[in-house]
Design a protein around this motif. Structure first.
Motif, PDB file in Angstrom:
ATOM      1  N   SER A  86      -7.534   1.974 -10.693  1.00 33.63           N
ATOM      2  CA  SER A  86      -6.737   1.445 -10.420  1.00 33.63           C
ATOM      3  C   SER A  86      -6.078   1.889  -8.998  1.00 33.63           C
ATOM      4  O   SER A  86      -6.201   1.229  -7.776  1.00 33.63           O
ATOM      5  CB  SER A  86      -5.799   1.004 -11.129  1.00 33.63           C
ATOM      6  OG  SER A  86      -4.257  -0.049 -10.117  1.00 33.63           O
ATOM      7  N   SER A 143      -1.224   2.280 -10.934  1.00 29.48           N
ATOM      8  CA  SER A 143      -2.314   3.187  -9.818  1.00 29.48           C
ATOM      9  C   SER A 143      -2.815   4.069 -10.130  1.00 29.48           C
ATOM     10  O   SER A 143      -3.392   4.839  -8.938  1.00 29.48           O
ATOM     11  CB  SER A 143      -0.698   2.977  -8.252  1.00 29.48           C
ATOM     12  OG  SER A 143       0.141   2.178  -8.627  1.00 29.48           O
ATOM     13  N   ARG A 148       2.001   2.889  -2.972  1.00 30.90           N
ATOM     14  CA  ARG A 148       0.863   3.307  -4.132  1.00 30.90           C
ATOM     15  C   ARG A 148       0.209   4.178  -3.475  1.00 30.90           C
ATOM     16  O   ARG A 148      -0.410   5.150  -4.276  1.00 30.90           O
ATOM     17  CB  ARG A 148      -0.033   1.799  -4.347  1.00 30.90           C
ATOM     18  CG  ARG A 148       1.061   1.112  -5.411  1.00 30.90           C
ATOM     19  CD  ARG A 148       0.489  -0.515  -5.506  1.00 30.90           C
ATOM     20  NE  ARG A 148       1.703  -0.825  -5.876  1.00 30.90           N
ATOM     21  CZ  ARG A 148       2.123  -2.048  -6.007  1.00 30.90           C
ATOM     22  NH1 ARG A 148       2.337  -1.671  -4.383  1.00 30.90           N
ATOM     23  NH2 ARG A 148       2.065  -3.238  -6.666  1.00 30.90           N
ATOM     24  N   LEU A 149       0.272   4.583  -2.190  1.00 33.55           N
ATOM     25  CA  LEU A 149      -1.385   5.700  -1.784  1.00 33.55           C
ATOM     26  C   LEU A 149      -0.239   6.885  -0.868  1.00 33.55           C
ATOM     27  O   LEU A 149      -1.822   7.185  -0.703  1.00 33.55           O
ATOM     28  CB  LEU A 149      -1.921   4.565  -1.280  1.00 33.55           C
ATOM     29  CG  LEU A 149      -3.183   3.316  -1.373  1.00 33.55           C
ATOM     30  CD1 LEU A 149      -3.815   3.049  -1.083  1.00 33.55           C
ATOM     31  CD2 LEU A 149      -4.065   4.408  -2.694  1.00 33.55           C
ATOM     32  N   LEU A 176       0.831  -1.227  -0.181  1.00 40.21           N
ATOM     33  CA  LEU A 176       0.072  -0.014  -0.372  1.00 40.21           C
ATOM     34  C   LEU A 176       0.628   0.958   0.187  1.00 40.21           C
ATOM     35  O   LEU A 176       0.598   2.600  -0.760  1.00 40.21           O
ATOM     36  CB  LEU A 176      -0.785   0.047   1.171  1.00 40.21           C
ATOM     37  CG  LEU A 176      -1.889  -0.859   1.194  1.00 40.21           C
ATOM     38  CD1 LEU A 176      -2.531  -0.874   2.127  1.00 40.21           C
ATOM     39  CD2 LEU A 176      -3.014  -0.683  -0.142  1.00 40.21           C
ATOM     40  N   ALA A 224      -8.566  -1.488  -1.041  1.00 34.65           N
ATOM     41  CA  ALA A 224      -7.888  -2.888  -0.603  1.00 34.65           C
ATOM     42  C   ALA A 224      -7.630  -2.243   1.363  1.00 34.65           C
ATOM     43  O   ALA A 224      -7.002  -3.380   1.481  1.00 34.65           O
ATOM     44  CB  ALA A 224      -6.679  -3.058  -1.315  1.00 34.65           C
ATOM     45  N   GLY A 225      -7.288  -0.670   0.997  1.00 36.63           N
ATOM     46  CA  GLY A 225      -6.538  -0.235   2.114  1.00 36.63           C
ATOM     47  C   GLY A 225      -7.278  -1.008   3.153  1.00 36.63           C
ATOM     48  O   GLY A 225      -7.417  -1.601   4.518  1.00 36.63           O
ATOM     49  N   THR A 277      -2.410   5.531   4.536  1.00 37.69           N
ATOM     50  CA  THR A 277      -1.785   3.769   4.456  1.00 37.69           C
ATOM     51  C   THR A 277      -2.304   3.378   5.525  1.00 37.69           C
ATOM     52  O   THR A 277      -2.599   2.569   6.378  1.00 37.69           O
ATOM     53  CB  THR A 277      -0.166   3.516   4.270  1.00 37.69           C
ATOM     54  OG1 THR A 277      -0.185   3.947   2.955  1.00 37.69           O
ATOM     55  CG2 THR A 277      -0.141   2.260   4.728  1.00 37.69           C
ATOM     56  N   TRP A 332      -6.866   0.018  -4.896  1.00 34.88           N
ATOM     57  CA  TRP A 332      -6.075  -0.075  -4.100  1.00 34.88           C
ATOM     58  C   TRP A 332      -6.079   0.842  -2.541  1.00 34.88           C
ATOM     59  O   TRP A 332      -5.698   0.265  -0.882  1.00 34.88           O
ATOM     60  CB  TRP A 332      -4.512   0.656  -4.389  1.00 34.88           C
ATOM     61  CG  TRP A 332      -3.514  -0.001  -5.366  1.00 34.88           C
ATOM     62  CD1 TRP A 332      -3.479   0.348  -6.583  1.00 34.88           C
ATOM     63  CD2 TRP A 332      -2.802  -1.252  -4.971  1.00 34.88           C
ATOM     64  NE1 TRP A 332      -2.417  -0.724  -6.547  1.00 34.88           N
ATOM     65  CE2 TRP A 332      -2.544  -1.528  -5.760  1.00 34.88           C
ATOM     66  CE3 TRP A 332      -2.914  -1.851  -3.674  1.00 34.88           C
ATOM     67  CZ2 TRP A 332      -1.319  -2.965  -5.889  1.00 34.88           C
ATOM     68  CZ3 TRP A 332      -1.750  -3.253  -3.370  1.00 34.88           C
ATOM     69  CH2 TRP A 332      -1.432  -3.289  -4.561  1.00 34.88           C
ATOM     70  N   ARG A 333      -7.168   1.792  -2.744  1.00 28.86           N
ATOM     71  CA  ARG A 333      -7.807   2.213  -1.235  1.00 28.86           C
ATOM     72  C   ARG A 333      -8.745   2.006  -0.511  1.00 28.86           C
ATOM     73  O   ARG A 333      -9.527   1.369   1.032  1.00 28.86           O
ATOM     74  CB  ARG A 333      -7.957   3.850  -1.929  1.00 28.86           C
ATOM     75  CG  ARG A 333      -7.371   5.016  -1.945  1.00 28.86           C
ATOM     76  CD  ARG A 333      -8.185   6.186  -2.733  1.00 28.86           C
ATOM     77  NE  ARG A 333      -7.300   7.293  -3.130  1.00 28.86           N
ATOM     78  CZ  ARG A 333      -7.202   8.081  -4.231  1.00 28.86           C
ATOM     79  NH1 ARG A 333      -8.542   7.569  -4.619  1.00 28.86           N
ATOM     80  NH2 ARG A 333      -6.688   9.047  -4.183  1.00 28.86           N
TER      81      ARG A 333
END
Length: 313
Positions: free
Chosen positions: A165, A161, A90-91, A87, A172-173, A96, A169-170
């Motif tokens: 995408s 990202s 990417r974030l 994370l 996924a966090g 994160t 990831w957000r």
């Protein structure tokens, strides 16, 4: 009240563990190797604790006929640990921290409300919602979100990202945070079944070590121990991450059946943020010294208020 104080103390060890594991990673060169070393130290600590405190190893036959999810705590821990590794680049630092915490709070309250994983039920009423909002707002203030936004602390990844995408990831966090709260509930129930929180933590670490060993062998990570550039030597405290991780998992397994998953998550988060601010303020464990701001102090006070609302109202 003891449960609240103990939860805060358990949370305090996590920033120290994070610093220790981060420094260990610099010396061994691989995040997976650092995690494996940390989990192995934690496993050995819990193995000794089980033999000295309980006088025996946990009896897995006690779970015969019970759901398989009782043994998922170690796997969830590895997923959460590895997830944060992916994370951050990417974030960025702020998201994160905030997104997994939001997931932890949401899932903790849901587990208590529905009674998933045989957790003690607690209806999701107005005080609990208010307490959760205060805690999340406190986290936002404690990590200095306002300053981060002024400096545009964005994700550093580009290309794949970006756009949809990035939102994946957000999400996924948040999911990783939900997994963390689930691990707390699962290990708590495993401790009830085995009759020992130490045994539950040991089982969790055993599965975690096996999983990480498989990952290290699969990725062919090469072991190396060196003194990183810019450092004079490897400090002794970089090896204590596993010991502190063992204390953390034990604390979760002990508290969850007593005060509920939601409140366990929140009290530990309070301790984590307080510990992080102390490390930054005094420049402990090799961290760059960053004095606590008024906004961060207010954020910490908000977190205290959030826990108090849920516990006392």
């Amino acid at each position: 009240m003891f449960g609240i104080v103990f939860g805060v103390l358990v949370g305090l060890v996590m920033p120290v563990q994070t610093n220790a594991n981060s420094r260990l990673r610099l010396s061994v060169g691989s995040p997976f190797l650092a995690s494996l070393v940390s989990f192995t130290v934690g496993f050995l600590t819990l193995l000794a604790s089980a033999l000295l405190i309980d006088g025996r190893l946990p009896d897995p036959t006690l779970t015969a006929g019970l759901p398989a999810w009782l043994w998922s705590g170690g796997l969830l821990g590895v997923v959460v640990l590895t997830g944060n590794i992916f994370l951050f680049p990417r974030l960025g630092s702020v998201q994160t921290v905030v997104l997994p915490i939001a997931g932890q709070v949401i899932m903790g309250l849901l587990i208590d409300h529905v009674g998933w994983f045989n957790a003690p039920q607690a209806t999701l009423d107005a005080p609990r919602v208010l307490g959760a909002l205060l805690l999340v707002l406190g986290v936002v203030g404690a990590i200095g979100l306002g300053d981060a936004l002024l400096h545009r602390d964005r994700a550093v990844g580009t290309g794949s990202s970006a756009g949809l995408s990035l939102w994946a990831w957000r999400i996924a966090g948040v999911v990783f945070g939900m997994f963390s709260a689930t691990q707390t509930a699962v290990n708590g129930q495993l401790g009830v079944v085995l009759g020992t929180a130490t045994g539950a933590a040991l089982a969790s670490f055993t599965i975690g070590v096996a999983t990480l060993l498989f990952i290290v062998l699969f990725t062919r990570a090469k072991w190396r121990l060196r003194v990183p550039e810019g450092h004079e030597r490897n400090p002794w405290w970089m090896w204590i991450g596993g010991f502190l991780g063992a204390a953390f998992v034990f604390g979760n397994a002990l508290l969850s059946p007593i005060i509920g998953t939601g409140l366990t998550v929140m009290t530990i988060l309070l301790g984590m943020m307080a510990g992080s601010l102390l490390i930054d303020h005094f420049g402990l464990l090799g961290a760059r010294k960053k004095p606590t701001t008024v906004l961060q102090a207010v954020g910490l006070a908000c977190m205290v208020a959030g826990v108090a609302v849920i516990r006392l109202v």
